[in-house]
Design a protein around this motif. Structure first.
Motif, PDB file in Angstrom:
ATOM      1  N   UNK A 138       0.847  -1.188   0.000  1.00 53.19           N
ATOM      2  CA  UNK A 138       0.000   0.000   0.000  1.00 53.19           C
ATOM      3  C   UNK A 138       0.883   1.239   0.000  1.00 53.19           C
ATOM      4  N   UNK A 139       0.267   2.371  -0.250  1.00 53.39           N
ATOM      5  CA  UNK A 139       0.981   3.636  -0.206  1.00 53.39           C
ATOM      6  C   UNK A 139       1.627   3.793   1.167  1.00 53.39           C
ATOM      7  N   UNK A 140       2.893   4.152   1.172  1.00 54.71           N
ATOM      8  CA  UNK A 140       3.626   4.317   2.421  1.00 54.71           C
ATOM      9  C   UNK A 140       4.441   3.093   2.804  1.00 54.71           C
ATOM     10  N   UNK A 141       4.176   1.938   2.163  1.00 51.88           N
ATOM     11  CA  UNK A 141       4.931   0.716   2.459  1.00 51.88           C
ATOM     12  C   UNK A 141       6.372   0.861   1.982  1.00 51.88           C
ATOM     13  N   UNK A 142       7.228   0.081   2.586  1.00 56.37           N
ATOM     14  CA  UNK A 142       8.623   0.039   2.138  1.00 56.37           C
ATOM     15  C   UNK A 142       8.835  -1.299   1.448  1.00 56.37           C
ATOM     16  N   UNK A 143       9.384  -1.252   0.238  1.00 55.40           N
ATOM     17  CA  UNK A 143       9.641  -2.460  -0.540  1.00 55.40           C
ATOM     18  C   UNK A 143      11.117  -2.491  -0.912  1.00 55.40           C
ATOM     19  N   UNK A 144      11.585  -3.667  -1.328  1.00 49.31           N
ATOM     20  CA  UNK A 144      12.961  -3.799  -1.783  1.00 49.31           C
ATOM     21  C   UNK A 144      12.942  -3.971  -3.301  1.00 49.31           C
ATOM     22  N   UNK A 145      13.743  -3.151  -4.022  1.00 54.72           N
ATOM     23  CA  UNK A 145      13.824  -3.229  -5.477  1.00 54.72           C
ATOM     24  C   UNK A 145      15.165  -3.887  -5.803  1.00 54.72           C
ATOM     25  N   UNK A 146      15.154  -5.205  -6.120  1.00 49.07           N
ATOM     26  CA  UNK A 146      16.418  -5.930  -6.367  1.00 49.07           C
ATOM     27  C   UNK A 146      17.234  -5.345  -7.514  1.00 49.07           C
ATOM     28  N   UNK A 147      16.545  -4.838  -8.525  1.00 47.74           N
ATOM     29  CA  UNK A 147      17.256  -4.276  -9.688  1.00 47.74           C
ATOM     30  C   UNK A 147      18.223  -3.175  -9.270  1.00 47.74           C
ATOM     31  N   UNK A 148      17.852  -2.387  -8.252  1.00 51.28           N
ATOM     32  CA  UNK A 148      18.697  -1.288  -7.790  1.00 51.28           C
ATOM     33  C   UNK A 148      19.346  -1.589  -6.441  1.00 51.28           C
ATOM     34  N   UNK A 149      19.060  -2.779  -5.904  1.00 51.97           N
ATOM     35  CA  UNK A 149      19.597  -3.187  -4.607  1.00 51.97           C
ATOM     36  C   UNK A 149      19.342  -2.119  -3.546  1.00 51.97           C
ATOM     37  N   UNK A 150      18.070  -1.644  -3.522  1.00 52.19           N
ATOM     38  CA  UNK A 150      17.760  -0.561  -2.595  1.00 52.19           C
ATOM     39  C   UNK A 150      16.331  -0.685  -2.084  1.00 52.19           C
ATOM     40  N   UNK A 151      16.128  -0.149  -0.886  1.00 55.53           N
ATOM     41  CA  UNK A 151      14.773  -0.057  -0.353  1.00 55.53           C
ATOM     42  C   UNK A 151      14.112   1.173  -0.971  1.00 55.53           C
ATOM     43  N   UNK A 152      12.791   1.073  -1.192  1.00 52.47           N
ATOM     44  CA  UNK A 152      12.046   2.177  -1.796  1.00 52.47           C
ATOM     45  C   UNK A 152      10.739   2.366  -1.056  1.00 52.47           C
ATOM     46  N   UNK A 153      10.262   3.581  -1.053  1.00 48.84           N
ATOM     47  CA  UNK A 153       8.989   3.930  -0.426  1.00 48.84           C
ATOM     48  C   UNK A 153       7.922   3.954  -1.505  1.00 48.84           C
TER      49      UNK A 153
END
Length: 183
Positions: A138-153
């Motif tokens: 949902x909006x506001x969740x934190x996810x991990x984007x493996x392509x960039x090896x970074x956490x994203x909001x």
């Protein structure tokens, strides 16, 4: 109030001046075209006349005519380029006032965007979505984007697409290209 009005009036005068300059440049371009057309006609007449004659003297006269026509054309092109340069430099004065106005508008828009973003963040923190409680992204969740090896909001969720922010960079990613919950 008054400063903006006078700036707009200056811009209007500058635009009118640029318009006059453009008309002058167009007139000179037309004159240049007519001069070139006349020179070409004269050159053709000279070539016809010289084709009746023969020998190296004829070739020398033709070459001399070509050189004179080229020099005349170069001079006209230089004069026209100078006029265009002068017209654009005069128009730049008007552009500076316009740049100041647009810069102020952009600054105000950025300030409003920051305020709206802070309000959204406050709402998200105080009212977590029902989807987030159920384990869905949902909006506001934190996810991990493996392509960039970074956490994203997560900024927004639209079907299978997510708008996420990694640092100061916002990007769209497919839901299938992220890991949730964040490792």
């Amino acid at each position: 109030g008054g400063g903006l009005g006078s700036a707009l009036e200056e811009m209007k005068e500058g635009i009118a001046e640029s318009s006059r300059g453009a008309r002058v440049a167009m007139s000179r371009s037309r004159d240049l075209y007519e001069c070139a057309r006349d020179a070409l006609g004269s050159l053709r007449e000279t070539q016809l006349e010289l084709s009746r004659r023969s020998g190296p003297e004829v070739q020398k006269l033709v070459d001399g005519s070509r050189v004179r026509v080229k020099e005349a054309m170069k001079e006209r092109v230089r004069a026209e380029a100078e006029d265009r340069r002068r017209a654009t430099s005069e128009a730049r004065g008007v552009g500076r006032v316009g740049d100041l106005v647009t810069k102020a508008q952009r600054k105000k828009q950025k300030k409003l965007q920051r305020a709206r973003q802070k309000q959204r963040e406050r709402r998200e923190v105080t009212q977590p979505g029902a989807q987030a409680a159920a384990g869905a992204i949902a909006t506001g969740s934190t996810v991990f984007v493996p392509q960039f090896r970074a956490k994203a909001r997560v900024l927004s969720v639209t079907g299978a697409d997510l708008l996420v922010q990694v640092g100061s960079v916002k990007m769209k990613v497919k839901r299938s290209n992220v890991q949730y919950p964040c490792p």
